[in-house]
Every structure is written in C-alpha cells, then in structure tokens.
Design a protein around this motif. Structure first.
Motif, PDB file in Angstrom:
ATOM      1  N   GLY A 104      -2.059   6.035   8.142  1.00  0.00           N
ATOM      2  CA  GLY A 104      -3.257   5.931   7.212  1.00  0.00           C
ATOM      3  C   GLY A 104      -3.041   5.353   5.467  1.00  0.00           C
ATOM      4  N   LEU A 105      -2.956   3.804   6.488  1.00  0.00           N
ATOM      5  CA  LEU A 105      -2.907   2.748   5.083  1.00  0.00           C
ATOM      6  C   LEU A 105      -4.199   1.884   4.745  1.00  0.00           C
ATOM      7  CD1 LEU A 105       1.103   1.920   4.932  1.00  0.00           C
ATOM      8  CD2 LEU A 105      -0.060   3.042   3.514  1.00  0.00           C
ATOM      9  N   PHE A 137       3.075   5.804  -2.948  1.00  0.00           N
ATOM     10  CA  PHE A 137       3.908   6.507  -3.861  1.00  0.00           C
ATOM     11  C   PHE A 137       4.964   6.573  -4.554  1.00  0.00           C
ATOM     12  CE2 PHE A 137       8.894   7.283  -3.862  1.00  0.00           C
ATOM     13  CZ  PHE A 137       8.786   8.482  -3.117  1.00  0.00           C
ATOM     14  N   GLU A 138       4.353   5.179  -5.475  1.00  0.00           N
ATOM     15  CA  GLU A 138       4.295   5.899  -7.150  1.00  0.00           C
ATOM     16  C   GLU A 138       5.928   5.679  -7.364  1.00  0.00           C
ATOM     17  OE1 GLU A 138       1.906   8.218  -9.231  1.00  0.00           O
ATOM     18  OE2 GLU A 138       0.246   7.006  -8.673  1.00  0.00           O
ATOM     19  N   PRO A 139       6.768   5.436  -6.953  1.00  0.00           N
ATOM     20  CA  PRO A 139       8.161   4.807  -7.260  1.00  0.00           C
ATOM     21  C   PRO A 139       8.471   5.366  -8.402  1.00  0.00           C
ATOM     22  CG  PRO A 139       7.789   3.098  -6.421  1.00  0.00           C
ATOM     23  CD  PRO A 139       6.692   3.385  -6.631  1.00  0.00           C
ATOM     24  N   PRO A 186       0.441  -1.340  -0.322  1.00  0.00           N
ATOM     25  CA  PRO A 186       0.126  -0.288  -0.473  1.00  0.00           C
ATOM     26  C   PRO A 186       1.075   1.242  -0.237  1.00  0.00           C
ATOM     27  CG  PRO A 186      -1.310  -1.553   1.672  1.00  0.00           C
ATOM     28  CD  PRO A 186       0.222  -1.999   1.182  1.00  0.00           C
ATOM     29  N   ALA A 187       1.836   0.980   0.790  1.00  0.00           N
ATOM     30  CA  ALA A 187       2.638   2.687   0.364  1.00  0.00           C
ATOM     31  C   ALA A 187       4.145   2.902  -0.458  1.00  0.00           C
ATOM     32  CB  ALA A 187       3.586   1.980   1.744  1.00  0.00           C
ATOM     33  N   ALA A 188       4.122   2.024  -1.111  1.00  0.00           N
ATOM     34  CA  ALA A 188       4.458   1.838  -2.594  1.00  0.00           C
ATOM     35  C   ALA A 188       3.373   2.216  -3.582  1.00  0.00           C
ATOM     36  CB  ALA A 188       5.301   0.320  -3.478  1.00  0.00           C
ATOM     37  N   LEU A 189       2.083   1.746  -3.659  1.00  0.00           N
ATOM     38  CA  LEU A 189       1.452   1.752  -4.334  1.00  0.00           C
ATOM     39  C   LEU A 189       0.732   3.381  -3.967  1.00  0.00           C
ATOM     40  CD1 LEU A 189      -0.992  -0.846  -4.215  1.00  0.00           C
ATOM     41  CD2 LEU A 189       0.055  -0.198  -6.443  1.00  0.00           C
ATOM     42  N   LEU A 224       4.853  -1.258 -11.112  1.00  0.00           N
ATOM     43  CA  LEU A 224       4.855   0.260 -10.632  1.00  0.00           C
ATOM     44  C   LEU A 224       6.115   1.301 -11.186  1.00  0.00           C
ATOM     45  CD1 LEU A 224       4.513   0.026  -7.148  1.00  0.00           C
ATOM     46  CD2 LEU A 224       2.399   0.875  -8.455  1.00  0.00           C
ATOM     47  N   CYS A 225       7.560   0.742 -11.891  1.00  0.00           N
ATOM     48  CA  CYS A 225       7.990   2.175 -12.421  1.00  0.00           C
ATOM     49  C   CYS A 225       8.925   1.338 -13.579  1.00  0.00           C
ATOM     50  CB  CYS A 225       9.288   2.058 -11.564  1.00  0.00           C
ATOM     51  SG  CYS A 225      10.271   0.854  -9.893  1.00  0.00           S
TER      52      CYS A 225
END
Length: 129
Positions: A128-129, A24-26, A19-22, A67-68
């Motif tokens: 807030g995930l 943040f969208e690295p 969820p954090a990566a989604l 994501l990247c």
C-alpha cells in the motif's frame, strides 16, 4: 536483485524505501553496510558501483536527518573484494563528514537488467505504498 545496479536501486529507494520509512517513522536507522552487491564482487551478481552505494548512503543519511534527528549507524558486514570494501567504507565516512565520495573502479561494465518497474509496482501494491 541479480543483474540490477545503480538506477534500479535508486528507483527502489525513491519509490519503496522512502515511502515505507515515512510511514514507519523510525527513531533510529541501522544500516547493514555490505559491499557484496558491487559489480566487481565475485559472488552476488548485482551491479552497484561505489557511486551508487554513495547515493544510497546519502539518501539514508538524509532519511535519518529528516525522520529521527540524524540517528543512524552503519555496521560493516560483507564484501569480498577488498578494494571495494575499503573504498565503500571510506565513502560512508566521507558522506557522514559531508565530503565528496570517490569511485576509482567506475561504473559497472555490465548492462543493467530490465524489469525493476514490475517489482516496484508489485511491492507498492502489496504494501500500500
């Protein structure tokens, strides 16, 4: 997290890291690939197996693909058991090549510590995930 192993880390990835990566969208994922969290490493007291590390590696590669554009780099940085270190690094290469991973040392002989759910719940609440 001392005393935790494969199941705890898989839950952390599923419920926090993804969820954090989604969110943040690295554009690139850099991985500090240390193997001192293996159950047979003499220092950390963490109970990951090579299979657990391989699962996390596959998740990171899947995350990078989604994501990247697959941009990911693994930087080897730690581990004091040379058998674990060599097999762990080889497993990273196997995952990147789409090959099967190996775990000649097997699962942790130690019981996995309970309570990761409380940590996950608190982190999700705070972030807030």
């Amino acid at each position: 997290m001392g005393g935790h192993g494969d199941a705890s880390y898989a839950a952390i990835f599923e419920q926090i890291v993804w969820p954090a990566a989604l969110r943040f969208e690295p554009e690139l994922i850099l991985v500090s690939a240390g193997f001192d969290a293996h159950w047979d490493d003499p220092l950390a007291g963490i109970h990951l197996s090579l299979s657990g590390y391989a699962h996390l590696t596959r998740e990171l590669v899947r995350m990078a693909d989604q994501l990247c554009g697959g941009k990911i780099a693994f930087i080897v940085e730690g581990g004091y058991n040379l058998d674990v270190l060599s097999e762990g690094v080889a497993n990273i290469a196997r995952v990147l090549l789409g090959e099967e991973t190996v775990d000649p040392l097997g699962a942790s002989p130690y019981s996995e510590r309970a309570g990761v759910e409380n940590v996950i719940a608190r982190v999700k609440q705070v972030h807030g995930l």
